[in-house]
Enzyme design. Structure first.
Site: not given
Length: 334
Positions: A70, A139
């Site tokens: 990321e 998540h």
């Protein structure tokens, strides 16, 4: 105009903007897919298929698959934006923002300010949010308060397919960094969406239902739940106004205050834990600027202050329900 799902609206917005402007590029993990494995190249289109079919039209130069990093995704996208491109970077799940938050709040959000307005950063960071999909605590979070508190970032949270397309096109054309948050639980939602491109201005709330007895302000996936609660209250003759801010930064304070001035009561529904949530922020703003309009205390309906549970029965109980919203409304109507 035809009916489209939330996912189809996102796909259409990306396709139309990439056709309109060759500077729009997509960058992230699994956008293309198929490399080094069986399956059609370009068949993946992201973890939920938001970009499916775009690779065939735009190719590898404008759809860039990245390693699982990321920091690399956001760092590369930030640099690309400074050079004049209009990258749309994907974090996949918003929970992964912890890995690259430095690039976002210390770099991207401050470029324009630190360079005296001479630097533009037309960057969109897309991420999925929300519980209810059995994806466990790492998540399933809804982290819009983290982004909203950072000066220099704009934050959009579409609650339906129409807004999903219009807000994404606005985000791509904006010269400032935009965090665009997609609610996973809404991906299959359908409504009429214009085929042609259109923009929804940031900072303009949407009043989905007009009323005179009570205002419900809800965000993202909580908006349909608020509408269901309003429909139940209407059976007893209670007139509820449902307001969706659409963007949390900028926030349409004026529309919220005008609604509370009309109804005198406020319930704020937010899919995030209660401390430092947008529910707390909006409630505080109304208490500060609109206290004289209130006929009853403000009620906040949020998730509990816990990680998102994995057990289905606990995860369902974790999310604010239409019944909880209805009960909160009735408590201040009494």
């Amino acid at each position: 105009m035809s009916k489209k799902t939330y996912l189809q609206a996102i796909n259409e917005a990306l396709r139309q903007e990439m056709r309109r402007d060759s500077k729009v590029i997509l960058i992230g993990e699994d956008l293309v897919g198929g490399h080094g494995a069986t399956g059609e190249v370009g068949g993946a289109g992201g973890p939920f298929g938001q970009m499916r079919g775009l690779y065939k039209e735009f190719g590898a130069d404008r759809m860039i698959d990245t390693p699982i990093s990321e920091s690399a995704i956001i760092g590369a996208a930030a640099g690309a934006a400074l050079t004049g491109l209009r990258p749309v970077a994907e974090l996949m799940f918003v929970d992964f923002v912890g890995v690259c938050f430095d690039q976002i709040f210390n770099q991207v959000a401050k470029f324009r300010y630190m360079f005296g307005g001479n630097a533009r950063t037309p960057l969109v960071i897309r991420a999925t949010i929300g519980a209810g999909k059995r994806a466990a605590a790492q998540h399933s979070q809804t982290l819009h308060p983290l982004f909203t508190m950072v000066p220099g970032l704009k934050v959009a949270m579409p609650s339906n397919p129409y807004d999903a397309k219009g807000l994404l096109i606005q985000a791509i054309r904006d010269d400032d960094p935009v965090i665009y948050l997609e609610s996973k639980s809404l991906f299959g939602m359908e409504c009429e969406v214009p085929d042609e491109p259109y923009r929804i201005p940031f900072g303009e709330a949407n009043i989905l239902r007009e009323g005179k007895d009570l205002t419900i302000v809800a965000l993202g996936a909580m908006v349909p739940r608020a509408e269901r609660a309003a429909a139940e209250l209407a059976k007893d003759g209670i007139s509820v106004e449902v307001l969706d801010p659409r963007t949390t930064s900028p926030l349409d304070e004026e529309s919220i205050l005008e609604s509370v001035k009309k109804t005198g009561r406020l319930v704020v529904v937010d899919e995030s834990p209660p401390r430092c949530s947008l529910a707390a922020d909006i409630a505080g703003m109304v208490a500060d600027k609109g206290f004289k309009f209130l006929k009853a205390p403000i009620k906040q309906v949020t998730c509990p202050h816990t990680p998102v549970p994995f057990a289905p029965i606990l995860e369902d109980a974790y999310l604010p329900s239409p019944t909880q919203i209805e009960m909160a409304a009735r408590s201040i109507l009494d």
